[in-house]
Enzyme design. Sequence first.
Site, PDB file in Angstrom:
ATOM      1  N   PRO A 137       0.900  -1.098  -0.088  1.00 45.03           N
ATOM      2  CG  PRO A 137      -0.034  -1.041   2.157  1.00 45.03           C
ATOM      3  CD  PRO A 137       0.559  -1.709   1.151  1.00 45.03           C
ATOM      4  CG  ASN A 138      -0.193   4.222   1.326  1.00 42.94           C
ATOM      5  OD1 ASN A 138      -1.270   4.828   0.615  1.00 42.94           O
ATOM      6  ND2 ASN A 138      -0.396   3.899   2.240  1.00 42.94           N
ATOM      7  CB  ALA A 152       1.365   0.394   6.548  1.00 42.32           C
ATOM      8  NE  ARG A 166       6.643   4.635  10.107  1.00 40.92           N
ATOM      9  CZ  ARG A 166       5.763   4.721   9.247  1.00 40.92           C
ATOM     10  NH1 ARG A 166       5.225   3.896   8.374  1.00 40.92           N
ATOM     11  NH2 ARG A 166       4.818   5.617   9.165  1.00 40.92           N
ATOM     12  CD  GLU A 219      10.668  -7.230   6.696  1.00 40.41           C
ATOM     13  OE1 GLU A 219      10.988  -8.526   7.236  1.00 40.41           O
ATOM     14  OE2 GLU A 219      10.333  -6.122   7.289  1.00 40.41           O
ATOM     15  CG  ASP A 268      -0.526 -16.900   8.773  1.00 43.53           C
ATOM     16  OD1 ASP A 268       0.337 -17.037   9.552  1.00 43.53           O
ATOM     17  OD2 ASP A 268      -1.784 -16.838   9.238  1.00 43.53           O
ATOM     18  CE1 TYR A 327       8.795   5.149   3.246  1.00 43.51           C
ATOM     19  CE2 TYR A 327       7.323   6.825   3.161  1.00 43.51           C
ATOM     20  CZ  TYR A 327       7.519   5.879   3.798  1.00 43.51           C
ATOM     21  OH  TYR A 327       7.069   5.262   4.822  1.00 43.51           O
ATOM     22  NE  ARG A 335       9.978   6.228   8.748  1.00 45.65           N
ATOM     23  CZ  ARG A 335       9.021   6.256   7.754  1.00 45.65           C
ATOM     24  NH1 ARG A 335       9.125   4.910   6.973  1.00 45.65           N
ATOM     25  NH2 ARG A 335       8.057   6.880   7.424  1.00 45.65           N
ATOM     26  CG  HIS A 341       4.942  -1.798  10.419  1.00 47.86           C
ATOM     27  ND1 HIS A 341       6.045  -2.101  10.642  1.00 47.86           N
ATOM     28  CD2 HIS A 341       4.814  -0.945   9.559  1.00 47.86           C
ATOM     29  CE1 HIS A 341       6.917  -1.416   9.767  1.00 47.86           C
ATOM     30  NE2 HIS A 341       6.155  -0.612   9.074  1.00 47.86           N
ATOM     31  CG  HIS A 393      11.080  -2.030   4.879  1.00 41.93           C
ATOM     32  ND1 HIS A 393       9.510  -2.071   4.755  1.00 41.93           N
ATOM     33  CD2 HIS A 393      11.369  -3.273   5.580  1.00 41.93           C
ATOM     34  CE1 HIS A 393       9.023  -3.152   5.628  1.00 41.93           C
ATOM     35  NE2 HIS A 393      10.068  -3.994   6.141  1.00 41.93           N
ATOM     36  CG  LEU A 394      11.675   2.372  -0.909  1.00 46.24           C
ATOM     37  CD1 LEU A 394      10.234   2.665  -0.811  1.00 46.24           C
ATOM     38  CD2 LEU A 394      12.541   3.057  -2.104  1.00 46.24           C
ATOM     39  CB  SER A 395      12.460   4.463   5.357  1.00 44.74           C
ATOM     40  OG  SER A 395      11.262   3.534   5.879  1.00 44.74           O
ATOM     41  CG  ASN A 426       8.352  -1.673   0.786  1.00 46.52           C
ATOM     42  OD1 ASN A 426       7.862  -2.008   1.679  1.00 46.52           O
ATOM     43  ND2 ASN A 426       8.921  -0.703   0.249  1.00 46.52           N
ATOM     44  NE  ARG A 447       3.752   6.591   1.684  1.00 44.60           N
ATOM     45  CZ  ARG A 447       4.086   5.383   2.035  1.00 44.60           C
ATOM     46  NH1 ARG A 447       4.600   4.460   1.242  1.00 44.60           N
ATOM     47  NH2 ARG A 447       3.926   5.118   3.465  1.00 44.60           N
TER      48      ARG A 447
HETATM   49  C1  DQA Z   1       8.171   1.290   4.307  1.00 47.37           C
HETATM   50  C2  DQA Z   1       8.034   1.238   5.450  1.00 47.37           C
HETATM   51  C3  DQA Z   1       6.892   1.232   6.387  1.00 47.37           C
HETATM   52  O1  DQA Z   1       6.859   1.280   7.705  1.00 47.37           O
HETATM   53  C4  DQA Z   1       5.751   1.983   5.534  1.00 47.37           C
HETATM   54  O2  DQA Z   1       4.474   1.957   6.334  1.00 47.37           O
HETATM   55  C5  DQA Z   1       5.645   2.107   4.063  1.00 47.37           C
HETATM   56  C6  DQA Z   1       7.275   1.893   3.370  1.00 47.37           C
HETATM   57  C7  DQA Z   1       9.459   1.391   3.235  1.00 47.37           C
HETATM   58  O3  DQA Z   1       9.562   1.014   2.143  1.00 47.37           O
HETATM   59  O4  DQA Z   1      10.349   2.144   3.932  1.00 47.37           O
HETATM   60  O5  DQA Z   1       4.885   2.478   3.531  1.00 47.37           O
HETATM   61  O6  DQA Z   1       7.607  -0.056   3.816  1.00 47.37           O
END
Ligand code: DQA
Length: 156
Positions: A9-10, A76, A110, A97, A86, A22, A106, A79, A99-101, A73, A17
Amino acid sequence: MRIMVINGPNLNLLGQREPGVYGHQTLAWIEDHLRGLGAGLGLEVECRQSNHEGELVDLVQRAGRECQGVVLNAGAYTHTSIALRDAVAGIATPVVEVHLSNPAAREPFRHVSYLSGVCAGCISGFGWQSYALALLWFARRTEGGPGPVVAEGQRI
Ligand code: DQA
């Protein structure tokens, strides 16, 4: 070797964003780069994005049938989603797994990942290159040699 890169998502809003968190690259730009990098590494990279938890579960299940690796990735849902955990636990295909950040640096909510415990590993904090590093791991893993072969001109 086929790798599915799944974004949650997002992440379709990358570029606009919170660029300070990011980066300025759009998802389309990142996906293009990953396909190019993958081609240089001998990987066929399929990229998918969804804002919906159930669709992400479906994608992980499909990757389990059709792919030899997954770069995930989950945004959210990392978390919050036991369903996604599962799904990852339920496939034999290794999942990295990403993540950009760096979520560990943070907000406290998270700091917990429902996914880390069922993934092969986690790469975070390197912007779009977190995904690239995951691809390198998949390539090196199958080559079994000293390191990945990167095509000339490819940026890592
Ligand atoms: C994220 C980190 C997550 O906490 C956040 O909700 C995201 C992006 C990252 O790529 O840093 O949507 O997965």
